[in-house]
Design a protein around this motif. Structure first.
Motif, short mmCIF file in Angstrom:
data_model
loop_
_atom_site.label_atom_id
_atom_site.label_comp_id
_atom_site.label_asym_id
_atom_site.label_seq_id
_atom_site.Cartn_x
_atom_site.Cartn_y
_atom_site.Cartn_z
N TRP A 68 8.48 9.16 -3.54
CA TRP A 68 7.17 8.62 -3.91
C TRP A 68 6.45 8.07 -2.68
N ALA A 69 7.14 7.27 -1.89
CA ALA A 69 6.49 6.65 -0.73
C ALA A 69 6.04 7.71 0.26
N SER B 157 4.13 2.39 -15.24
CA SER B 157 5.17 3.28 -14.70
C SER B 157 6.32 2.45 -14.12
N ALA C 91 8.51 1.28 -17.10
CA ALA C 91 9.29 2.39 -17.66
C ALA C 91 10.44 2.72 -16.71
N ASP C 92 10.11 2.78 -15.43
CA ASP C 92 11.11 3.10 -14.42
C ASP C 92 12.23 2.07 -14.41
N ARG D 296 -0.53 13.97 -5.05
CA ARG D 296 -0.30 12.54 -5.20
C ARG D 296 -0.60 12.07 -6.63
N THR E 114 12.24 6.25 -4.74
CA THR E 114 11.24 5.48 -3.99
C THR E 114 10.85 6.22 -2.72
N ARG F 89 0.81 -1.20 0.00
CA ARG F 89 0.00 0.00 0.00
C ARG F 89 0.85 1.26 0.00
N ARG F 90 1.89 1.23 0.82
CA ARG F 90 2.75 2.39 0.94
C ARG F 90 3.47 2.68 -0.37
N THR F 91 3.89 1.62 -1.05
CA THR F 91 4.60 1.86 -2.31
C THR F 91 3.63 1.96 -3.49
N ARG G 144 2.04 10.27 -9.07
CA ARG G 144 1.84 9.03 -9.84
C ARG G 144 2.23 9.26 -11.30
N ARG H 25 6.05 9.33 -11.54
CA ARG H 25 6.68 8.39 -10.62
C ARG H 25 8.06 7.94 -11.08
N THR H 26 8.24 7.83 -12.38
CA THR H 26 9.54 7.38 -12.87
C THR H 26 10.64 8.40 -12.58
N TYR I 291 -1.96 1.06 -14.57
CA TYR I 291 -1.01 2.18 -14.62
C TYR I 291 0.24 1.91 -13.78
N TRP J 90 -0.66 11.22 1.46
CA TRP J 90 -2.03 11.15 0.96
C TRP J 90 -2.87 10.15 1.77
N MET J 91 -2.30 9.00 2.10
CA MET J 91 -3.05 8.01 2.86
C MET J 91 -3.37 8.53 4.26
N ILE K 273 -3.01 7.72 -15.73
CA ILE K 273 -3.00 7.27 -14.33
C ILE K 273 -4.30 6.59 -13.92
N ASN L 242 2.91 9.35 -1.17
CA ASN L 242 1.81 8.39 -1.12
C ASN L 242 1.33 8.22 0.32
N GLU L 243 2.27 8.14 1.24
CA GLU L 243 1.90 7.99 2.64
C GLU L 243 1.17 9.24 3.14
#
Lengths: 474, 313
Positions: free
Chosen positions: B106-107, A235, A238-239, B91, B103, A48-50, B95, B98-99, A231, B113-114, A226, B110-111
């Motif tokens: 991004w994390a 991504s 690609a990454d 967020r 990490t 979830r976190r990632t 997304r 993201r590339t 999606y 937002w959660m 997205i 994302n966190e």
């Protein structure tokens, strides 16, 4: 219905753990169940976190969901794998030869092996692809072959996904998760790595670049955006490949080439790994309302100035009606018998088959010819009388839209539950990469598992989960 | 890098900065509402005006009560600038790009937002408000820390920072603009203790009520505060500091891309209006007019960056 049938369990036989699982079984028996439950919760929090999620169409409140991950791996021995991978390679070569033939001389139709109307009436057949040879002669660069198992030596191909197969990101992330959660397992048991996949994918795409391309080919991944259900995977790939993730509005045709809008101006793309369906690829050629594609890309393609992977029109090789001809297709192009078996398939378009299917509906699985994702199918043994009657009516009104197969006794692999191990049905989707340089199959794949006891539907959109898939070293 | 990616990075950090600034504004307003209940309504109104949200707010609410304002600015999904909305926008942009992110970044987004989505699901009772605002600030710090600690110092980083500072200039300038009258030198305030409630609110809105004391010692005058917010390079939310950062990040881009763009000249011009000058000359120019023109120039820089680096076409 399920308990009456004796399913083949890949881990536990009457006499204990089957040989590929002995090492794991030993380890598992020594584990504390509470520790494993804790690990399982940690894995979910990590996903979830990632943001390893997928979007479900038509469910705005639960917009992003996790695909449940089960911590018991699905293990395949090296010898089982070598047969599987030979079978897959043979099959993807045959599919590419078939596509070349269909879009050029159509020998297989002339030989009467595949009926002409199956192609002519097929919505996935694209006349725009006729008499055209894609760069390197490859049509389907990435194939995800769905395989099921019913016994020790009985593997069947259930479906050839030759358009835009998804799920490979889960193959990679599931392994990553297992490595983080249980590093000790991997020093005890020698498992073939899957981590080369992104590198192999990039190499394979580069090797498929147009002949006119100078220097290192520029590769990009084309995503619908997205809100697409896959999606995350777009991504992620690609990454991992180190290439740009583009949408249609990032691209335009410049000087007969496809170019992407960068902060320094437009840059030419040689290979486009597209995750946008054929119909949306080019509003000037296909669906004119599409906002996801690139106007004019088909002209660039036909001029030989870009590689589109997979090629437009590959869907003609993977629908469920063509599927039933696959053993003949393999033989026609390779001169060999198919290594992997097909599931016996009744084409409801044929009157005798339709009669048989209607008479035996309660025992069969009926699928739409163009369906996917487990939608619109009937699992006879699990259906009520009312559902059977309703489906029979649909079947009679449009028989050619359906094929039927016997309900296979799919193998099971245990999942970890609060009450310990419990058997659940699985399938397997390995991924094959095809380029002019050859076929490359990563030793592994996506194992999908039906989490509900007795269920045969493994699709993530229908409550299925995934497992890490281990191919053992010799 | 794709133009779209540059745009996504820029907007992601504008939105994150906006969430943080909104939390600060609410905090300052809330303090006044607690300590000086007579001033509460006009203070909440000025908070809404500072957020450039007067019209949409008044379309939904009759009165500037704490509950209405806090709800509107924190959790109203129909308000595109609410903390909940901008966190989701940040967020979504993350997304999209993201590339381009590590990490960790991004994390962290994302966190954030959660955490904030869960936190802002229900109306916030007054007793919970300070804790909620603290979480918002903490999450911003987490993202910023991940950015500064893990990202390569390349064009990706520059676009992130440009978003942050364009947004921050906008925010600080609005705070000054709405309360410029409190910052004008008036004979009656000269030499007075820092007991002007407006001064305190202004400083709290930029989390500088302590740093001002340290930096300026005990010169609690309107001109000293104005000087601190506009011209003091040491202060991370001052106009001068932020403009210098813009120039800096654009200079990196120019070096990286081998090309000076029109936005660089605009930023240079803005920066030069804030360098080597006395606050007195700004009062002579007219504080209100000065800040208004800074807001316009800053907006123009933002638009020009979008054009120069092909965010949209």
């Amino acid at each position: 219905m399920d308990t009456e049938i004796n399913h083949f369990d890949e881990m536990l036989s009457a006499s204990g753990a089957r040989s590929p699982y002995t090492g794991y079984d030993e380890w598992f028996t020594a584990q504390d169940a509470r520790r494993l439950a804790k690990k399982s919760a940690e894995a979910e929090a990590f996903f979830r976190r990632t943001g390893i999620t997928f979007n479900v169409y038509g469910q705005s409140d639960a917009e992003e969901r996790l695909i449940p991950f089960d911590l018991v791996p699905r293990i395949i021995s090296s010898s089982e794998w070598s047969k599987l991978s030979r079978g897959i390679e043979q099959r993807v070569r045959a599919i590419n030869a078939f596509l070349y033939d269909i879009y050029n001389r159509q020998e297989i139709l002339k030989a009467g092996i595949v009926p002409v109307e199956l192609i002519a009436k097929n919505a996935a057949f694209l006349p725009q692809m006729m008499d055209f040879n894609p760069p390197g002669g490859v049509y389907t660069h990435i194939v995800g072959t769905d395989i099921v198992r019913t016994g020790e030596d009985d593997f069947y191909v259930l479906e050839d996904n030759a358009r835009t197969p998804s799920g490979v990101s889960y193959m990679l992330e599931n392994r990553e998760t297992m490595l983080q959660m249980f590093p000790e397992l991997f020093s005890k048991i020698k498992v073939k790595p899957v981590s080369d996949y992104p590198k192999s994918l990039r190499r394979s795409l580069e090797a498929s670049a147009p002949a006119s391309c100078n220097g290192r080919p520029c590769v990009a991944v084309l995503t619908p955006g997205i809100h697409n259900s896959a999606y995350f995977e777009h991504s992620f790939l690609a990454d991992q490949m180190g290439v740009e993730l583009v949408e249609g509005h990032d691209l335009r045709v410049i000087d007969g080439h496809i170019a992407m809008r960068t902060t320094r101006g437009f840059r030419r793309i040689d290979v486009l790994y597209r995750r946008v369906d054929d119909d949306f690829l080019d509003p000037m050629t296909f669906n004119p309302t599409s906002m996801l594609g690139v106007p004019g890309i088909m002209d660039v393609y036909r001029a030989g100035n870009i590689t589109i992977a997979n090629a437009p029109g590959t869907g003609v090789a993977d629908d469920k009606a063509i599927y039933s001809y696959m053993p003949d297709i393999v033989e026609f192009y390779t001169g060999e018998r198919a290594i992997l078996k097909n599931v016996e398939t009744h084409r409801c378009s044929e009157p005798d088959a339709l009669k048989y299917v209607l008479d035996n509906l309660a025992d069969l699985v009926v699928k739409e010819v163009h369906g996917s994702g487990g939608y619109g199918m009937l699992v006879g043994p699990a259906a009520s009388k009312k559902e059977l009657a309703a489906f029979a009516a649909k079947l009679k009104s449009n028989p050619a839209n359906y094929i039927a197969q016997p309900t296979l006794s799919l193998s099971t692999v245990p999942i970890f539950t609060k009450k310990g191990l419990a058997p659940r049905h699985v399938d397997l989707r390995p991924f094959a990469l095809v380029s002019p340089a050859g076929v490359n199959i990563t030793p592994g794949g996506l194992t999908r598992v039906a989490l509900k006891a007795g269920s045969l539907v493994v699709n993530s959109s229908q409550g299925g989960g995934t497992k890490d898939t281990w191919i053992l070293e010799d | 890098m794709l133009g779209k990616t540059a745009g996504g990075l820029y907007w992601m950090f504008r939105f994150l900065e906006r969430a943080e600034n909104t939390a600060r504004l609410i905090e300052a307003g809330f303090r006044i509402a607690l300590t000086r209940s007579n001033d509460a309504e006009s203070e909440w109104k000025s908070v809404i005006i500072t957020s450039a949200a007067q019209k949409p707010f008044e379309e939904r609410h009759d009165k500037y009560t704490s509950a209405n304002v806090v709800n509107f600015l924190l959790r109203d999904e129909t308000n595109p600038s609410s903390v909940l909305s901008v966190t989701k926008s940040a967020r979504d942009n993350a997304r999209l790009v993201r590339t381009a992110l590590t990490t960790e970044v991004w994390a962290a987004v994302n966190e954030t937002w959660m955490v904030l989505t869960a936190l802002l699901r229900k109306p916030i009772p007054e007793t919970e408000l300070p804790a909620v605002l603290a979480v918002i600030r903490q999450q911003s710090a987490l993202v910023r820390g991940a950015l500064v600690g893990t990202m390569l110092r390349n064009d990706i980083f520059d676009f992130c920072r440009l978003g942050t500072f364009v947004e921050r200039i906008d925010s600080t300038a609005r705070i000054i603009d709405v309360k410029y009258y409190a910052l004008l030198p008036a004979p009656s305030f000269v030499g007075s203790r820092m007991d002007n409630v407006q001064w305190e609110t202004i400083l709290r809105s930029v989390s500088a009520h302590r740093s001002f004391r340290w930096a300026v010692e005990d010169d609690f005058t309107a001109p000293a505060i104005a000087d601190f917010l506009i011209l003091d390079d040491r202060m991370p939310r001052s106009l001068s500091h932020c403009a210098a950062q813009l120039v800096d990040n654009l200079r990196h881009l120019a070096k990286d891309y081998g090309e000076v763009k029109p936005s660089h000249e605009l930023a240079q011009k803005l920066n030069s209006r804030l360098k080597d000058r006395e606050i007195g000359s700004i009062f002579d120019e007219g504080l209100h007019e000065f800040v208004g023109s800074i807001l316009d120039e800053n907006a123009a820089i933002g638009r020009q960056i979008e054009i120069d680096y092909r965010f949209n076409n």
